[in-house]
Motif scaffolding. Structure first.
Motif, short mmCIF file in Angstrom:
data_model
loop_
_atom_site.label_atom_id
_atom_site.label_comp_id
_atom_site.label_asym_id
_atom_site.label_seq_id
_atom_site.Cartn_x
_atom_site.Cartn_y
_atom_site.Cartn_z
N THR A 145 -0.58 -1.29 -12.98
CA THR A 145 -0.58 -0.49 -11.75
C THR A 145 0.43 0.62 -11.94
O THR A 145 1.62 0.36 -12.24
CB THR A 145 -0.20 -1.34 -10.53
N THR A 146 0.00 1.86 -11.79
CA THR A 146 0.85 3.02 -12.05
C THR A 146 0.69 4.03 -10.93
O THR A 146 -0.40 4.20 -10.38
CB THR A 146 0.46 3.69 -13.39
N ARG A 147 1.80 4.70 -10.58
CA ARG A 147 1.76 5.73 -9.55
C ARG A 147 1.36 7.07 -10.15
O ARG A 147 1.87 7.46 -11.22
CB ARG A 147 3.12 5.87 -8.88
N ASP A 148 0.48 7.77 -9.43
CA ASP A 148 0.19 9.14 -9.85
C ASP A 148 1.41 10.03 -9.66
O ASP A 148 1.70 10.91 -10.47
CB ASP A 148 -0.98 9.70 -9.03
N ARG A 154 2.43 5.22 -2.33
CA ARG A 154 1.07 5.27 -1.79
C ARG A 154 0.07 5.80 -2.81
O ARG A 154 -1.14 5.71 -2.60
CB ARG A 154 1.04 6.14 -0.54
N THR A 155 0.54 6.39 -3.93
CA THR A 155 -0.36 6.94 -4.95
C THR A 155 -0.61 5.95 -6.09
O THR A 155 -1.14 6.33 -7.14
CB THR A 155 0.22 8.24 -5.53
N SER A 156 -0.24 4.69 -5.88
CA SER A 156 -0.43 3.68 -6.93
C SER A 156 -1.92 3.47 -7.21
O SER A 156 -2.75 3.50 -6.31
CB SER A 156 0.18 2.34 -6.50
N VAL A 176 -10.87 0.79 -16.08
CA VAL A 176 -11.37 1.22 -14.78
C VAL A 176 -10.25 1.11 -13.76
O VAL A 176 -9.54 0.09 -13.71
CB VAL A 176 -12.58 0.36 -14.35
N GLY A 177 -10.09 2.14 -12.96
CA GLY A 177 -8.98 2.16 -11.99
C GLY A 177 -9.45 2.36 -10.56
O GLY A 177 -10.52 2.94 -10.31
N LYS A 178 -8.60 1.88 -9.61
CA LYS A 178 -8.92 2.04 -8.19
C LYS A 178 -7.62 2.29 -7.45
O LYS A 178 -6.66 1.52 -7.57
CB LYS A 178 -9.60 0.78 -7.65
N PRO A 179 -7.55 3.39 -6.67
CA PRO A 179 -6.33 3.66 -5.90
C PRO A 179 -6.05 2.54 -4.90
O PRO A 179 -6.96 2.07 -4.20
CB PRO A 179 -6.65 4.98 -5.18
N PHE A 183 -7.82 0.35 -0.35
CA PHE A 183 -7.90 -0.91 0.43
C PHE A 183 -6.62 -1.15 1.23
O PHE A 183 -6.43 -2.22 1.81
CB PHE A 183 -8.20 -2.11 -0.48
N GLY A 184 -5.75 -0.15 1.27
CA GLY A 184 -4.50 -0.29 2.02
C GLY A 184 -4.72 -0.47 3.51
O GLY A 184 -3.94 -1.13 4.20
N GLN A 185 -5.84 0.11 4.03
CA GLN A 185 -6.13 -0.03 5.47
C GLN A 185 -6.43 -1.49 5.81
O GLN A 185 -6.06 -1.98 6.87
CB GLN A 185 -7.31 0.87 5.85
N PHE A 186 -7.11 -2.20 4.87
CA PHE A 186 -7.37 -3.62 5.10
C PHE A 186 -6.07 -4.41 5.15
O PHE A 186 -5.89 -5.31 5.97
CB PHE A 186 -8.27 -4.18 3.99
N VAL A 187 -5.17 -4.05 4.24
CA VAL A 187 -3.86 -4.73 4.21
C VAL A 187 -3.11 -4.49 5.50
O VAL A 187 -2.54 -5.42 6.09
CB VAL A 187 -3.04 -4.24 2.99
N GLN A 188 -3.11 -3.24 5.95
CA GLN A 188 -2.39 -2.89 7.17
C GLN A 188 -2.98 -3.61 8.38
O GLN A 188 -2.24 -4.11 9.24
CB GLN A 188 -2.46 -1.37 7.36
N ASP A 189 -4.31 -3.67 8.44
CA ASP A 189 -4.97 -4.35 9.55
C ASP A 189 -4.66 -5.85 9.53
O ASP A 189 -4.39 -6.46 10.58
CB ASP A 189 -6.47 -4.12 9.47
#
Length: 489
Positions: A145-148, A154-156, A176-179, A183-189
């Motif tokens: 996992t790397t930050r842009d 938040r850019t991880s 293959v990568g995914k920001p 899925f941060g909104q699911f975590v927040q919810d």
């Protein structure tokens, strides 16, 4: 300075206990929520990573189709991703509205140099030191996992890599990568929902703690009572200590039960007491008014004065019995306990009642088939048997016999008092032990205070026993007081 009363001391103690419970509970809930909320993000990352692993394996299989003589050909990847990024769609995933593809992918050769980057930014870069690429080139599972932007969490972006094979040789890597933000909104919810549930549970349990804090004053009293009893004993055995502990705990449970129904219990008590003394008070007031009238003969005056004295005594009897009963009901366990010989106790009670029985030509007969000892308070046991015997005498016809008997079994002793009166009416069987409930005596047609049998029941409970009243087979009533046996010595 205003003196500190027992009530204010108890209130202060309850307050401190309640505050302590609240603090401990809040700390526990806070720790639990901290662990649960902190665990939500890793669980979502694990779920996302599992999907990335499958996609990376799928894309690696696709890239392997275009490997020529160990060289990777990425010619068809660029139009594939350009088309995917350009697609327009609308997907409502619970609370998340998704409108674009955010998946990333890059391909490296066997030296870790990027030969394709879906974002078009790092083609030609050396990725051989990135964990996902290095481990995948070694035939192991690789992820990172790397930050842009290094300063912005938040850019991880999460990456999962799979090796590209040509025969038995690893010739490159597909990652293959995914920001994480996707899925941060699911975590927040999930965090918000967890916090709301935790807060609601906390409020509900705090209300329970408020109730329990009142009860928790009791155990401190239980321990104190038990300790005082231990200090007074000279000869202690494990059996006696266990029985005393059980009695003390049983008393505490009764107090908790009474605490639940406290207000209705007191209201019912006061209402019944008021009803019971209304009749004698009315009789006293009526007699007093008549005594004020002129022209009353001395005989009539004496009669009404006697009525006042009798009704006053009746009120006094009710008050005395209520005080005795209340003292028993608030007693968790016996204050004093010793070996009690039941045979001697029966003889003493019968001897004390001879005078009252003789006035109505009632014969008392004592039958003891074997000696028996119990552990208890001799004064209270004597009062219990005396109450039963007084009832038997009151309900017996003149010239009848009242029988007292003692029967010892392997574990229990049964003291019975048998009369030859009218018996218990069917309508009274369920109320006979209720406070203030009384039946009219056959010879005088008067009622007692209605507290005697309730008093006996409390004494039986304190001695781990029971009291039962039933109609005898050939008429009359038989009262049975059952107590657990204690070996002599």
């Amino acid at each position: 300075m205003r003196p500190r009363t027992a009530a204010s001391g108890a209130t202060s103690r309850r307050t401190r206990i309640f505050i302590g419970i609240v603090l401990v509970y809040c700390a526990g809930i806070a720790l639990l929520l901290y662990r649960v909320v902190g665990d939500i993000d890793p669980r979502y990352r694990e779920s996302a990573e599992e999907s990335l692993v499958e996609v990376s394996q799928l894309m690696a299989s696709l890239v392997e189709q275009d490997v020529i003589a160990g060289a990777i050909n990425t010619g068809r990847l660029e139009p594939l991703f350009r088309s995917a990024y350009a697609r327009e769609f609308s997907a409502q995933i619970y609370g998340l509205h998704k409108t674009r593809v955010e998946l990333r992918m890059y391909v490296t050769d066997r030296n870790g140099h990027v030969v394709f980057d879906s974002t078009g930014r790092d083609t030609g870069a050396d990725y051989s030191r990135w964990t996902d690429v290095r481990r995948a080139l070694n035939g192991e599972y690789g992820a990172r996992t790397t930050r842009d932007i290094a300063s912005d969490p938040r850019t991880s972006v999460m990456y999962a890599a799979a090796p590209v094979r040509w025969g038995d040789e690893i010739v490159g890597v597909v990652s293959v990568g995914k920001p994480v933000q996707s899925f941060g909104q699911f975590v927040q919810d999930a965090r918000s929902r967890t916090l709301w549930v935790g807060a609601g549970s906390a409020l509900a349990l705090l209300l329970l703690a408020l109730i329990m804090s009142v009860w928790l004053v009791r155990p401190f009293g239980l321990i104190s009572d038990y300790w005082r009893w231990l200090r007074r004993q000279r000869d202690l055995t494990f059996g006696r200590m266990a029985r005393r502990a059980a009695d003390t705990l049983r008393g505490g449970l009764r107090e908790m039960r009474d605490a639940l129904t406290g207000r209705s219990y007191v209201a019912e008590y006061v209402q019944t007491f008021t009803h019971e003394i209304k009749s004698p008070l009315s009789a006293i007031r009526g007699a007093a008014e008549l005594l004020q009238e002129a022209g009353m003969s001395e005989a009539e005056r004496t009669h009404f004065l006697a009525n006042i004295a009798n009704e006053t005594q009746r009120i006094q009897d009710i008050v005395d019995r209520m005080m005795q009963l209340t003292a028993l009901e608030t007693q968790r366990a016996l204050d004093r306990s010793e070996n009690v010989a039941l045979a001697e106790l029966l003889h003493e009670v019968a001897a004390a009642a001879q005078g009252a029985a003789a006035k109505r030509q009632i014969r008392l007969h004592v039958n003891i088939d074997s000696q028996a000892w119990v552990e208890g308070d001799p004064f209270l046991l004597r009062q219990a048997v005396s109450n039963l015997l007084d009832n038997a005498i009151d309900f017996s016809p003149a010239g009848a016999e009242v029988a007292l008997a003692l029967h010892a079994g392997p574990r229990e002793a049964r003291l019975t008092v048998r009369d030859h009166g009218p018996g218990i009416p069917d309508y009274a069987r369920d109320q006979i032990f209720e406070k203030f409930y009384s039946l009219a005596r056959p010879h005088s047609h008067k009622r007692s205070t209605g507290l005697g049998l309730a008093f006996v029941k409390e004494i039986a409970t304190l001695h781990r026993g029971r009291i039962e009243l039933a109609n005898a087979p050939r008429g009359g009533t038989i009262a049975t007081l059952t107590l657990p046996l204690r070996s002599p010595g």
